[in-house]
Design a protein around this motif. Structure first.
Motif, short mmCIF file in Angstrom:
data_model
loop_
_atom_site.label_atom_id
_atom_site.label_comp_id
_atom_site.label_asym_id
_atom_site.label_seq_id
_atom_site.Cartn_x
_atom_site.Cartn_y
_atom_site.Cartn_z
N ASP B 153 0.79 -1.16 -0.43
CA ASP B 153 0.02 -0.58 -0.23
C ASP B 153 0.76 1.01 -0.03
O ASP B 153 1.85 1.64 0.47
CB ASP B 153 -0.50 0.32 1.51
CG ASP B 153 -2.05 0.10 0.88
OD1 ASP B 153 -2.87 0.98 -0.20
OD2 ASP B 153 -3.58 -0.47 2.06
N ALA B 154 1.10 1.91 -1.60
CA ALA B 154 1.30 3.26 -0.94
C ALA B 154 0.51 4.61 -0.84
O ALA B 154 -0.59 3.91 -1.67
CB ALA B 154 2.36 3.22 -2.25
N TYR B 155 0.92 5.90 -0.46
CA TYR B 155 0.33 6.61 -0.42
C TYR B 155 1.67 8.09 -0.56
O TYR B 155 2.91 8.16 -0.30
CB TYR B 155 -1.13 7.25 0.61
CG TYR B 155 -0.40 6.28 2.05
CD1 TYR B 155 0.61 6.85 2.48
CD2 TYR B 155 -0.36 4.81 2.31
CE1 TYR B 155 1.22 6.72 3.51
CE2 TYR B 155 0.07 4.50 2.67
CZ TYR B 155 0.88 5.11 3.92
OH TYR B 155 1.91 4.82 5.00
N ALA B 204 4.78 20.80 -8.70
CA ALA B 204 4.98 21.11 -7.30
C ALA B 204 5.90 19.01 -7.77
O ALA B 204 4.92 18.32 -7.84
CB ALA B 204 3.88 20.63 -6.75
N GLY B 205 6.50 18.60 -6.48
CA GLY B 205 6.60 17.70 -5.80
C GLY B 205 6.12 16.47 -4.70
O GLY B 205 5.17 17.41 -4.48
N GLY B 206 6.78 15.85 -3.69
CA GLY B 206 6.60 15.52 -2.92
C GLY B 206 6.32 13.88 -2.87
O GLY B 206 7.44 14.00 -2.65
N ILE B 207 5.97 13.40 -1.19
CA ILE B 207 6.98 12.79 -0.54
C ILE B 207 6.13 10.64 -0.75
O ILE B 207 4.85 10.86 -0.82
CB ILE B 207 7.28 12.61 0.50
CG1 ILE B 207 8.80 13.58 0.76
CG2 ILE B 207 7.91 11.78 1.26
CD1 ILE B 207 8.61 14.22 2.09
N ILE B 208 6.53 10.07 -1.18
CA ILE B 208 5.46 8.76 -1.13
C ILE B 208 6.03 7.70 -0.11
O ILE B 208 6.74 7.41 0.05
CB ILE B 208 5.11 8.54 -2.54
CG1 ILE B 208 4.96 8.46 -3.78
CG2 ILE B 208 4.80 6.72 -2.48
CD1 ILE B 208 5.13 7.81 -5.19
N GLU B 209 5.16 7.37 0.62
CA GLU B 209 5.33 6.56 1.55
C GLU B 209 5.13 4.99 1.19
O GLU B 209 3.32 4.83 0.95
CB GLU B 209 4.61 6.82 2.96
CG GLU B 209 4.79 5.66 4.10
CD GLU B 209 4.63 6.70 5.42
OE1 GLU B 209 5.89 7.10 6.44
OE2 GLU B 209 3.65 5.94 5.98
N CYS B 210 5.09 4.50 1.93
CA CYS B 210 5.28 2.62 0.83
C CYS B 210 4.77 1.56 2.00
O CYS B 210 5.99 1.90 2.71
CB CYS B 210 5.59 2.25 0.01
SG CYS B 210 5.11 0.48 -0.82
N ARG B 299 9.97 5.47 2.23
CA ARG B 299 9.87 6.83 1.54
C ARG B 299 10.03 7.33 0.56
O ARG B 299 11.70 6.57 0.37
CB ARG B 299 9.47 7.50 2.61
CG ARG B 299 8.40 8.07 3.50
CD ARG B 299 8.69 9.06 4.66
NE ARG B 299 10.19 8.09 5.51
CZ ARG B 299 9.31 8.04 6.33
NH1 ARG B 299 8.24 7.34 6.77
NH2 ARG B 299 10.29 6.83 7.31
N ALA B 300 9.93 7.18 -0.41
CA ALA B 300 10.78 8.55 -1.57
C ALA B 300 10.35 9.77 -2.29
O ALA B 300 8.92 10.01 -1.60
CB ALA B 300 10.14 7.48 -3.07
N ALA B 301 11.84 10.56 -1.97
CA ALA B 301 10.71 12.08 -2.48
C ALA B 301 10.77 12.23 -3.69
O ALA B 301 12.07 11.55 -4.52
CB ALA B 301 12.16 12.47 -1.89
N VAL B 302 9.76 12.75 -4.28
CA VAL B 302 9.99 13.26 -5.79
C VAL B 302 9.89 14.49 -6.28
O VAL B 302 9.19 15.67 -5.36
CB VAL B 302 8.00 12.12 -6.18
CG1 VAL B 302 7.76 13.14 -7.80
CG2 VAL B 302 7.72 11.65 -6.26
N LYS B 303 10.73 15.15 -6.99
CA LYS B 303 10.50 15.92 -7.28
C LYS B 303 10.21 17.12 -8.08
O LYS B 303 9.44 16.03 -8.77
CB LYS B 303 12.44 15.87 -8.47
CG LYS B 303 12.24 15.72 -9.79
CD LYS B 303 13.64 16.44 -10.63
CE LYS B 303 12.95 15.96 -11.96
NZ LYS B 303 14.84 16.18 -12.23
#
Lengths: 372, 372, 372, 372
Positions: B153-155, B204-210, B299-303
């Motif tokens: 599950d990611a979000y 914009a970018g953001g952070i995804i947690e899985c 977590r992954a950081a997305v530019k």
């Protein structure tokens, strides 16, 4: 496989446990003709050797490397270079109490879960001594990169909550203080904090930054073997590393496109040829997974050493609750010793990607096969 | 190789450009006997399909997948599963102005540097459409993991500087808002910020947690193929990802050992058997590079999307300064569409590591070969 | 890479030159829990050790193996097993005359061509001593296969033009004569021929046949990693092997389909379960690249030892014609010593393919992950 | 994995079944800048297309290839080249009788044993149509090798027991008779024998010889990835190939060292530079696993087509004896169509080894990275 092989062309295979005969590595794929001596390797190993400051384990080992193959009359022959370091100062008995107990933060439980058997002495295969093999192989990769004009420099930008100042950041300074911090003031402040933690039997983590200069544009393979991805895998494979970021990294997530994009500009190099470069370095030196010709900059987060002498609650193999006090000789912080390990994994990954890039263009292949 | 193959046993090979015939993937190594239909794949592809909200590109493509091989009478046969999605809504002319100009934040310059030739239409191989192949392959991996009781599950926990609240975090909520944020309040706030950025032509970018549940302890190979390292490599290979962290990640660097260590405790499972688990999850579900039996969290950081319509200064191939305004149909934020890509790469990496673990013990091998 | 790594899951990395510190191998991927001692390895090494008969080199080395890692309390731990044999009886000066001359039939010229540098002493990396690493790794693979009920037996069916009789073929006999021929009469005849050749300073080749029993059907991967292909690659990688055939092999080219096809029949095994087998074994135990449950039978052609003391005409590095007389201690025939090398490569290849097969079916994966 | 990936750097991934949507291949690692069109591929595919003579299957398919990616404006871009051929003339019902019966000499039984499930229509994955993917990928490899001045030529030296005469051997003749035999007289004789076999419903095998010119010395990696070993693995992975030999091959086993050794001599090339070559070619163009600069010559033994219409005794899945008569459209001999497949696998293997060799020397690496 047990995952002890890294690299497609510059390929290393490592082995060894903390309390076995020794640790070693076989490097397959180093180009022939590279000048290489045991001193080249030893110099790097000495940077990770324990007992160099009061903040590292007091285990005393010379960690003397021996080259067993692949070098003839001072040069690599193109055949595998096997290297070995004999284990010397083993206090295996220190660990007998740990045979059936799972140390928090260590790999005891997971090794037992995976294999059903575990060499419990000193962490076995998951001991920090495993990194000797990485540093030995990395020393060869670094010599190779040096021949190409590539230079790698890592240092600690944060230890025990103390960060270096960007304004004072001087990579040369990192070579002269025991914490490998590129900021003398921060290093001194940090030493005081560590002294306190050590007294309590506690430990600290930190952040290591690595910078690579001299990388030509186009290194890294699109899609799965992106430069960022390969470096992330290489660096995250070092025990205790819990995070990796390149360029702005996690901060990029909070920027807008107009803030984060690096515009290009053209400049003339010494020989008058045209070079195109990014105006800023938010990207950390990669675009689309390939180097962009600018300096490569990334960071690794290192967790605090799990071996602490403060009593901890855990369980044994049979599920019985145990209070655990870890004795033995441990590093209150491993960050300074991990700096050279980060450099080594970086060098190995880059050497491999550079060899892979050689076949990327028909004209490179023709030039190699037919000459001009 | 151009780095388009991933995985040792569950091995995927992807291909395709944004404005070519299509994009596709060949999955070699999926175990035989897995129920698989085009619907299984389509369901996942629909999650990344553009045009689903006003914050994603208006490019309109059905992205209909076709399974070309490896499935017979509704089940995988053990032979390669080839899948293809035809490119439909191509506006190649939109890109003719970009043929010789290097877009900031894009791979134009690096592709040119590496290969000396580049399909400039829509980003070519570095287009976001490349992730279709990842999601298609990931759908198979996810079905396989589902058979083993593993759930991924990611979000998005942060977009455009707006973070979700840990107290309100509800993965189910992420399925019902267009930003895939597990916190309705944050999602609404975020939409407003994005609306503003969109109007300015910015991004914009953001952070995804899985989060992964159901992973048995011992998955991941010590040393180079640590669970953390393989996941980091897999996730950092997704375009625009600039950082990866597991468990406490970068925060762990500032903790002490006594804060960060997860003590173990024993608990009885339903069937009365003994299970050992960590008391907290600072480690994120791995120790020594192997799963510890608890939930895996990273977590992954997305530019921010590099394609913005704000004028940018850059250069062309000949080094001439150019002011660039990017037209065309772009996502002001790709984070919501990247959520399923992160899940997919996670599934592929885990499927591969699980198959690798099967040979880790003699009793597993004997049980498979001889039966009990 | 220099091609010194073999195998995907049961993966071996070898190193070492004839006149360096020693030769060795690191085995990564041996399942944990396998009983293993240095005696297990030594027993096999002793079968290839020189000086055992008057038909092998008189170089005297004990070839004593040392296990350096991966074994704890008599069992493999799942981590890499590193092994080393120290070089003892080196007469490096014997080779100084050969520094700049290319020996016919040897790898001197090609090593020089490839790497531009060469350890000329005793053949360097291309020395027969390289096979020590194969035999040491093969000993582990054989122990693993033994646990699964698989047995490998190789023997010489032809040496110096003397062939064994199919009617008299007895693999046990091969263990009691110095030529490893499974036919006493042929062995005696052959000894006489070899004696003559030796006197003239000439050498002989031969054919080795290998038989594997206990292989369950389905081992080998369709398409490129067919059982036949992997075995061919493994066996042809042994120095001096110039041909490989399986089942009828080259003779099959002259048969008709009705002659060569093996009809199937059903039989009951001890436990009453149904077994299907081929009526004859023209195929040599494989169909479509996978084992068919019957015995596997293949042959390797070994060229005559290139080191002969008869004068030969050749050139040196500068193209000057030289008459060459090779002194030193050489085998007039290497076939008997190569028998155990063929068995070893077979064992390594099979161990790798068996581990690969474990993930071929969903029910195997579920059984491993969840149990029944 | 199911073994459908071949090559380390020039890496191909194939897929497809006889009666599915089609067959295809994804080539990852072809250098950028190679001129490539669908005609280049089609030309080679047409050489293996059925229905060209009365000795091949009458299945009628155009086997038209489509390039789906990796080529832009007539040149390869360095990204994966995906190619597909749609299946057209499928008579799936021809095979319904075979669903539960194991055809002798075919992979039916072993596929069932391995995977527990099988696409029985037309051989599924083990159909000869699988070689379309090899030929398509091989066409690219051959174009690449052509740019380097390397030429590959295969032909049948024996079919149905009829051998070509060494004195009359003319590779050009092989292009003008339907049996691809380099000797017109032998071809005519052979046709008569095949006519007879065809009438009886029987089939024939044969031997294919392959010759490579233009290979510079040093190609192939010592130890496991020897040129001979990689070629043997590549060629033996072609269905129906039961034997491989290089140079004298099996005949070398019966020669003495003085007969088999190729002495070296020096010659001047056009440009006056010194070239060293072997006086004879008993070795087939390799020494120590590396090319020696001379022509490479090897042979493959092809078994007779297992599909014959003569009644055969076999069993079904439940072990019941069945008399089997195979109808459908089959080749009485596949050797002529396999000639281009042998050339293709040779080209792929050589392309891969040549790319690997590029990193073998420091001066090559420096020349590529820095220029001279």
């Amino acid at each position: 496989m047990s995952g002890s092989i890294f690299g497609k062309l510059f390929s290393i295979s490592t082995w060894g446990e903390s309390h076995g005969a020794g640790v070693g590595v076989c490097v397959d794929g180093c180009p022939a003709g590279l000048a290489l001596s045991e001193e080249d390797i030893q110099k790097q190993l000495d940077r990770r050797r324990p007992g160099q400051s009061r903040f590292t384990t007091q285990r005393k080992e010379s960690d003397t490397v021996r080259i067993l193959s692949g070098v003839f009359e001072g040069k690599t022959t193109g055949t595998p270079v096997s290297m070995m370091v004999v284990n010397e100062d083993q206090h295996s008995k220190d660990y007998s109490a740990l045979e059936n107990v799972f140390r928090p933060g260590h790999a005891d439980f997971t090794f037992d879960s995976k294999y059903g058997i575990r060499d419990h002495r000193g962490g076995g295969r998951s001991s920090g001594r495993e990194t000797i093999a990485r540093v030995a192989a990395g020393a060869i990769a670094m010599k190779l990169l040096g021949e190409l004009g590539i230079h790698i420099d890592a240092y600690a930008t944060q230890i025990a909550g103390v960060s270096v100042s960007k304004d004072r950041l001087d990579p040369e300074e990192a070579k002269s203080n025991p914490l490998c911090m590129p900021d003398k003031e921060a290093a001194l402040k940090c030493e005081a904090v560590l002294e306190e933690l050590k007294e309590k039997g506690d430990s600290a983590g930190g952040i290591i930054e690595c910078r690579v200069d001299g990388l030509k544009p186009g290194i890294g393979e699109p899609v799965f073997d992106k430069l960022d991805a390969v470096l992330a895998g290489a660096v995250m494979s070092i025990g205790a590393v819990k995070g990796f970021e390149i360029g702005e990294g996690f901060a990029a997530a909070g920027l807008t496109g107009s803030q984060n994009n690096d515009g290009f500009f053209a400049c003339k190099t010494g020989e008058g040829s045209l070079t195109i470069a990014g105006k800023a370095d938010h990207s950390g030196g990669t675009l689309g997974g390939m180097s962009d010709g600018g300096p490569l900059i990334f960071r690794a987060a290192v967790k605090p050493t799990p071996s602490i002498s403060i009593p901890q609650e855990t369980v044994d193999k049979d599920g019985r609750t145990k209070e655990l006090v870890i004795h033995g000789r441990h590093d209150p912080v491993i960050v300074p010793r991990a700096v050279v390990v980060v450099e080594s994994m970086t060098a190995i990954a880059l050497a491999d990607l550079i060899l892979q890039d050689m076949g990327s263009r028909l004209d490179y292949v023709k030039n190699y096969y037919i000459g001009k």
